[in-house]
Enzyme design. Structure first.
Site, mmCIF file in Angstrom:
data_model
loop_
_atom_site.group_PDB
_atom_site.id
_atom_site.type_symbol
_atom_site.label_atom_id
_atom_site.label_comp_id
_atom_site.label_asym_id
_atom_site.label_seq_id
_atom_site.Cartn_x
_atom_site.Cartn_y
_atom_site.Cartn_z
ATOM 1 N N THR A 1 0.850 -1.184 0.000
ATOM 2 C CA THR A 1 0.000 0.000 0.000
ATOM 3 C C THR A 1 0.889 1.238 0.000
ATOM 4 O OG1 THR A 1 -0.051 0.110 2.415
ATOM 5 C CG2 THR A 1 -1.733 -1.249 1.338
ATOM 6 N N GLU B 1 -5.774 -4.174 -1.279
ATOM 7 C CA GLU B 1 -6.129 -5.332 -0.457
ATOM 8 C C GLU B 1 -7.201 -6.216 -1.096
ATOM 9 O OE1 GLU B 1 -4.792 -2.121 2.512
ATOM 10 O OE2 GLU B 1 -5.820 -2.221 0.582
ATOM 11 N N LYS C 1 -16.554 16.921 9.495
ATOM 12 C CA LYS C 1 -17.608 17.014 10.507
ATOM 13 C C LYS C 1 -17.755 18.468 10.917
ATOM 14 C CE LYS C 1 -19.549 14.530 14.409
ATOM 15 N NZ LYS C 1 -19.337 13.456 15.423
ATOM 16 N N TRP D 1 -22.052 15.421 9.249
ATOM 17 C CA TRP D 1 -21.055 14.976 8.277
ATOM 18 C C TRP D 1 -21.269 15.627 6.916
ATOM 19 C CZ3 TRP D 1 -17.144 12.735 10.485
ATOM 20 C CH2 TRP D 1 -17.323 11.940 11.614
#
Length: 545
Positions: free
Chosen positions: A186, A332, A440, A445
């Site tokens: 990654t 992944e 936020k 949100w």
């Protein structure tokens, strides 16, 4: 009672043997540093692959060992993919755009003893070689005439010299389908990069699925140009799926970001299908619009790696007759998890009705289960409104990171992706943010991705990013960062007003700042971590206080 069918292993070797036997005349075209127009067939490719396998054995590389590559998309890298994996070795593809510290960590963590590198990465390796104690040598992917002079790299071998004279016969070992085949790390935005170790079985199953008609839909009649780097998640598996179906491959090498070269390759080689991140499509579109060219053979492109701006969909379809489809996945996940295609009843919809569906990351592919959960791990409904953490599982989804002490999955076997998403009643998933990027404000949100998609529809905006910045009253407010189109000078108030009626009023960014360019990660995504650091001490304009 068990079934009574043959239990033959699913291995990459089977893909290679099938491609050579059934589709040996299909072509592979490459742009390399030493040859801008290399052509050969699958038959020739896999004959050289066997020569390489013999050479790898003579270097003393054993089954289970990692062989590192720092290379672009071309025929030599393809030969490495198959020679290493099918010999029982692990093809460790390394992203050359990572930071030096990350490259050092990755090469040492994988215990690479040999690195196969493109010529242009020789200077990069010269700066690192003293910090790589396990390395035995370097193989430079070129011919003798283009070998670098006066390099300080020890034990540097020319690739063509390495395989020259080797036999084109090789007895491929019988491998367990669960044997490791490839390794990709990654990008390591938090902490050290993590290794994802793919198996032959996971790779073959992934290839079968991506080839389905409702996914990539590749056939022997296609000409495939992978713009996804082969150093990242196995090039989205296209270097396996294309040979599996016998499609012609066009590999742009170091020119994958050059709109002019891509346009030429598409037209010269009659490319029908391509896949890459949105920044590459912007480069191609910008060139074609400036040069007044077209891509008459190109039928469809796949975009992924980051949310695709609506103008890319619209311009490709309306001006060039090319269909754009989104895919979503992760390192992944090998990487495919969802793919956006219309259900039958949607084909008669107007473009206005189709547009919101196009912007979603799509339906889960067969083999991958998905769900969204709240902060207490309670599963949320597929109503298109509930937003939660996205979890996945499947036969090509990671169970444990390379050399980790514990599983990467939860107690129920689900992998936490780090994405925040909604799923509508028909199964279309939409990423609304990364957990670390969601804003936020006043306890509510705000989706930075939706704001970015909206900003990108403005004709004067070339690229946009939205980050959350500390605000005394609201804790955090969205800041719009814009790269204008060449020759354009939009006003901040004009761009902020553009959001009215398109998003909730309290979502509208508090301010707008202009940049010459946005920073990108090694995989082409906007680097919001760097942007947050850059604007950490940002002072809001007076009207925002």
């Amino acid at each position: 009672m068990l079934g009574q069918m043959m239990n033959l292993p699913l291995t990459i070797t089977n893909i290679m043997n099938f491609a050579e036997t059934v589709h040996g005349s299909s072509e592979i075209v490459s742009v390399t540093a030493d040859n801008p127009d290399h052509h050969y067939t699958y038959t020739e490719a896999f004959a050289r692959t066997r020569q390489l396998a013999n050479a790898l054995a003579k270097l003393g590389i054993e089954q289970g060992q990692c062989v590192g590559t720092l290379a672009w998309n071309d025929y030599r890298h393809l030969e490495l993919y198959y020679a290493t994996s099918c010999s029982g070795m692990i093809c460790h593809t390394i992203n050359p755009r990572l930071f030096l510290e990350q490259l050092e960590y990755i090469i040492n963590h994988a215990n690479d003893e040999w690195l196969f590198i493109d010529v242009m990465f020789v200077p990069l390796m010269e700066t690192l070689v003293d910090k790589l104690p396990n390395l035995k040598g370097f193989v430079v992917l070129t011919d003798p005439a283009h070998m670098p002079n006066n390099s300080s790299l020890p034990n540097m071998i020319c690739y063509e010299t390495l395989i020259q004279g080797e036999s084109s016969k090789f007895d491929w070992p019988e491998l367990n389908e669960n044997a490791a085949s490839a390794l990709c790390y990654t990008s390591g935005t938090t902490g050290n990069p993590k290794g994802v170790l793919y198996s032959h079985r996971s790779t073959v199953l992934h290839s079968y699925t991506t080839g389905l008609r409702d996914i990539f839909g590749l056939t022997m009649h296609d000409v495939v140009m992978p713009l996804v780097p082969m150093y990242h998640v196995n090039g989205w598996g296209l270097v396996y799926t294309a040979p599996m179906v016998g499609a012609k491959l066009v590999m742009p090498g170091p020119a994958m970001g050059d709109g002019e070269v891509l346009n030429r390759l598409i037209n010269d080689e009659c490319v029908t299908f391509s896949a890459g991140v949105p920044t590459l499509w912007l480069a191609l579109l910008n060139f074609m619009q400036q040069a007044g060219t077209s891509v008459p053979t190109l039928e469809r492109v796949i975009t992924g790696g980051a949310a695709c701006p609506q103008p890319i969909f619209d311009t490709f379809r309306e001006k060039y007759g090319v269909e754009v489809r989104q895919a979503w996945g992760m390192t992944e996940m090998s990487p495919l998890g969802t793919f956006n295609t219309f259900k039958p009843h949607m084909h008669n919809w107007t473009e206005t009705d189709k547009a919101p569906v196009r912007l979603k990351q799509g339906l889960p592919v067969c083999g991958v289960d998905i769900k969204i959960v709240d902060s207490d791990n309670n599963e949320l409904p597929w109503d298109g409104q509930s937003s939660g953490s996205l979890k996945v599982r499947g036969p090509w989804v990671i169970q444990r990171y390379f050399k980790a002490d514990s599983d990467a999955t939860d107690s129920d076997g689900w992998f936490e992706t780090g994405d925040v998403a909604t799923i509508d009643p028909q199964g279309y998933m939409m990423i609304t943010d990364r957990n670390k990027d969601v804003i936020k404000s006043g306890g509510e949100w705000i989706s930075s991705i939706e704001l970015e998609n909206t900003a990108m529809t403005h004709p004067q905006v070339a690229e946009a990013a939205v980050i959350g910045v500390y605000h005394e009253k609201w804790t955090e407010r969205p800041l719009l960062l814009v790269v204008p189109q060449p020759g354009e000078s939009p006003l901040p108030d004009e761009l902020l007003s553009y959001f009215k009626t398109k998003v909730a009023s309290w979502w509208i960014p508090e301010a707008c700042e202009f940049l010459q360019e946005l920073p990108h990660t090694a995989t082409g995504k906007v680097n919001k971590k760097e942007l947050r650091q850059q604007f950490n001490d940002y002072r809001w304009p007076d009207h925002g206080e």
